[in-house]
Design a protein around this motif. Structure first.
Motif, short mmCIF file in Angstrom:
data_model
loop_
_atom_site.label_atom_id
_atom_site.label_comp_id
_atom_site.label_asym_id
_atom_site.label_seq_id
_atom_site.Cartn_x
_atom_site.Cartn_y
_atom_site.Cartn_z
N VAL A 64 -33.02 6.04 56.35
CA VAL A 64 -33.49 6.11 55.67
C VAL A 64 -33.01 4.94 54.34
O VAL A 64 -34.34 4.85 53.23
N ALA A 91 -28.92 11.75 58.41
CA ALA A 91 -30.14 11.17 57.22
C ALA A 91 -29.53 12.26 56.04
O ALA A 91 -30.00 11.19 55.28
N ILE A 95 -30.31 10.68 52.40
CA ILE A 95 -31.57 10.64 51.60
C ILE A 95 -31.09 10.95 50.36
O ILE A 95 -31.58 10.79 48.48
N VAL A 107 -39.53 10.74 53.79
CA VAL A 107 -38.80 11.08 54.88
C VAL A 107 -40.14 11.39 55.82
O VAL A 107 -40.42 13.05 55.06
N VAL A 167 -39.45 14.74 51.48
CA VAL A 167 -39.61 15.20 53.29
C VAL A 167 -41.60 15.37 53.44
O VAL A 167 -40.98 17.00 53.26
#
Length: 579
Positions: A64, A91, A95, A107, A167
């Motif tokens: 990320v 992650a 994020i 993502v 996401v």
């Protein structure tokens, strides 16, 4: 009816993975980040066939972070490909860092088939529950025929208004399944407009009444591509500008009218009018309150996000709109009203002079070991003017802020505002990929601390695989310096802060890069020269004064990053005057 790609009509069908890959390429994105595995097999195949570069990482936060660095430098959305169930917990740091930095990152999280879910599993039936509180938008694609629709919505959410992380959960089998439902129409993003004429007139009148105005530009100014209009305003009206975070370098930092906020913030307390452009009035800005600013200062605030205006303080003229469009309209009004350049900016330079003198004094003090100021000065001397700088660590960034001058837009990245140590390494990889995709020949410069470097040091593997050039300079004081010297101040000793001055440069050699250790000032310049000339990546491990940070703790003139502004306490809120 959904059918397997192998049995579909190849003239009218595409795999879900191919639709995603085409949409990614359609955005002008030339590279994506991915932690390798079977999770995105068919999407990876499609990306490869379309000529999109795949940057391999070793940890999901780095995945990320690479996408984040790519987005900050390129101005395009960054894409990170991970596995959701095992990968999403890893992650989270990346994020949250990207979302707080207003970085447009998508993502793509591969989901296991619904049939694998257990009725009494420790996870809920919604695989994205873990991430939803920390991102701008999160959804799961419910059907392969809706892959394009959901990715387009993610792009709109990611890039429109205040950018952030989106996401998109994609059931793994959708990437290999066929879909005929794909128009691949390019999104046209709605742009926020300008505030009303009356508000602009009020802002113009306030600026024209100013004797000591300043402009503070943040990431929002960069995201709206406000550099050109800011240059006009600064030059034509002779108003000092202070850039912070991604807002640095929108006007080249010449130390005449353009400065960094960390260095020049000591002058802000003398301003009578403050024009805040795309910047949040949080702790780093002293909340926009006294003593960082005069209690009598008037504020004009431009922000695309209406809820951001008036955070922590009263704003005299709120301007809700796109930063560039608002500034262009404001400039026209100021010109039509005949605004003259500010005649005297001596007040700004005089208030900054004591700090600059103290910095020079410390830098020139004789010592047997390298002071971080000496390291910073030599890095700046060697760094090409068009190089992108990425900052990580704590103490070393405080020292770098005193010396560093950013000359180009989108030329400064760091871990602000979350402050997560180590994220600079993947950010620098993403930045270098974007710079390469844009045709730049200069290496990205990463300056980090020994503690921060340890978090994601094996991401050097990505450099080895992709051939990216980065010059990584480690200020190695053998400790968690900020914590160590805080404890010494409080306790007279430190506990659990020592790291040891290890040979971190050998990691570069492991992955085929250039690694060197520097222990004396005479070795520093030649080592950096070799690093900047190298055709591969370099890690320069510089042994620096382990007690330098204690001086910074005690001398406010050396504090580029202030942590003591707390609204709830006048005592801790007080910032010592720089005399």
């Amino acid at each position: 009816m959904i059918q397997n790609l192998e049995t579909s009509n190849k003239k009218t069908s595409k795999s879900g993975g191919h639709v995603i890959a085409e949409l990614i390429k359609q955005q002008g994105v030339k590279s994506v980040a991915c932690l390798s595995g079977t999770a995105h097999t068919y999407l990876l195949l499609a990306l490869e066939e379309l000529g999109v570069n795949i940057i391999s990482s070793r940890h999901e936060t780095a995945t990320v972070g690479i996408a984040d660095g790519y987005a900050r430098v390129s101005g395009k959305p960054g894409f990170a490909l991970i596995k959701s169930d095992q990968g999403m917990p890893n992650a989270m740091t990346g994020i949250i860092t990207a979302n707080q930095a207003c970085s447009p990152v998508i993502v793509l999280a591969s989901l296991s088939p619904d049939s694998k879910r257990e009725s009494n599993d420790e996870w809920s039936n919604d695989w994205l529950d873990i991430v939803k509180p920390f991102v701008k938008w999160a959804r799961v694609v419910p059907d392969v025929d809706r892959v394009e629709e959901f990715l387009n919505t993610a792009l709109i959410q990611c890039c429109n208004g205040r950018p952030g992380v989106c996401v998109l959960g994609i059931p793994q089998h959708f990437e290999s399944q066929a879909t005929t439902n794909h128009s691949l129409n390019k999104n046209v993003y709605a742009k926020a407009g300008c505030p009303n004429e009356e508000s602009l007139e009020n802002a113009a009148e306030l600026l024209m009444s100013a004797k000591r105005p300043i402009i503070i530009a943040g990431s929002g100014a960069a995201l709206s591509e406000s550099g050109e209009i800011l240059q006009k305003i600064v030059k034509d009206f002779s108003i000092p500008i202070l850039g912070n975070s991604l807002g640095r370098g929108l006007v080249s930092e010449d130390m005449q009218l353009s400065f960094s906020w960390p260095l020049a913030q000591v002058s802000a307390k003398n301003a009578d009018i403050v024009l805040a452009v795309g910047i949040r009035l949080t702790q780093r800005l002293g909340y926009g309150l006294a003593p960082r600013f005069s209690s009598d200062a008037k504020f004009i605030q431009i922000d695309i996000h209406p809820e951001e205006i008036g955070r922590n303080r009263y704003v005299d003229v709120p301007l809700n709109g796109d930063a560039r469009l608002t500034l262009e309209s404001l400039y026209k009004i100021l010109i039509s009203k005949g605004m003259s350049p500010i005649i005297n900016n001596d007040w700004f330079h005089k208030s900054l002079e004591p700090r600059l003198s103290r910095i020079k004094e410390v830098e020139n003090e004789p010592a047997d070991i390298i002071h971080p100021y000496q390291l910073a000065r030599e890095v700046v001397r060697q760094m090409p003017a068009d190089s992108i700088y990425v900052g990580d660590g704590a103490d070393i960034q405080n020292w770098m802020h005193a010396i560093l001058r950013i000359k180009i837009k989108r030329g400064f990245l760091d871990h602000y505002p979350l402050g997560s140590m180590g994220i600079g390494t993947p950010l620098s990889i993403g930045a270098a990929v974007a710079a390469r995709d844009n045709g730049s020949k200069s290496p990205v410069v990463l300056v980090t601390g020994d503690g921060a470097f340890g978090f994601y040091s094996f991401e050097l593997n990505a450099l080895a695989l992709s051939g990216i050039r980065i010059v990584c300079v480690i200020s190695n004081d053998g400790a968690w310096g900020t914590e160590k010297h805080g404890q010494i101040n409080a306790l007279g000793k430190s506990i659990n802060c020592e790291l040891g001055q290890w040979d971190y440069h050998l990691l570069a050699n492991i992955f085929g890069g250039n690694g060197e250790k520097v222990s004396s000032i005479n070795e520093l310049k030649p080592a950096l020269e070799r690093a900047f000339k190298s055709k591969t990546f370099s890690v320069i491990n510089v042994i620096t004064d382990p007690m330098a940070g204690l001086m910074r703790k005690k001398d406010p003139k050396l504090q580029m990053i202030a942590f003591e502004d707390l609204v709830t306490s006048l005592k801790t809120h007080y910032t010592p005057e720089v005399k």
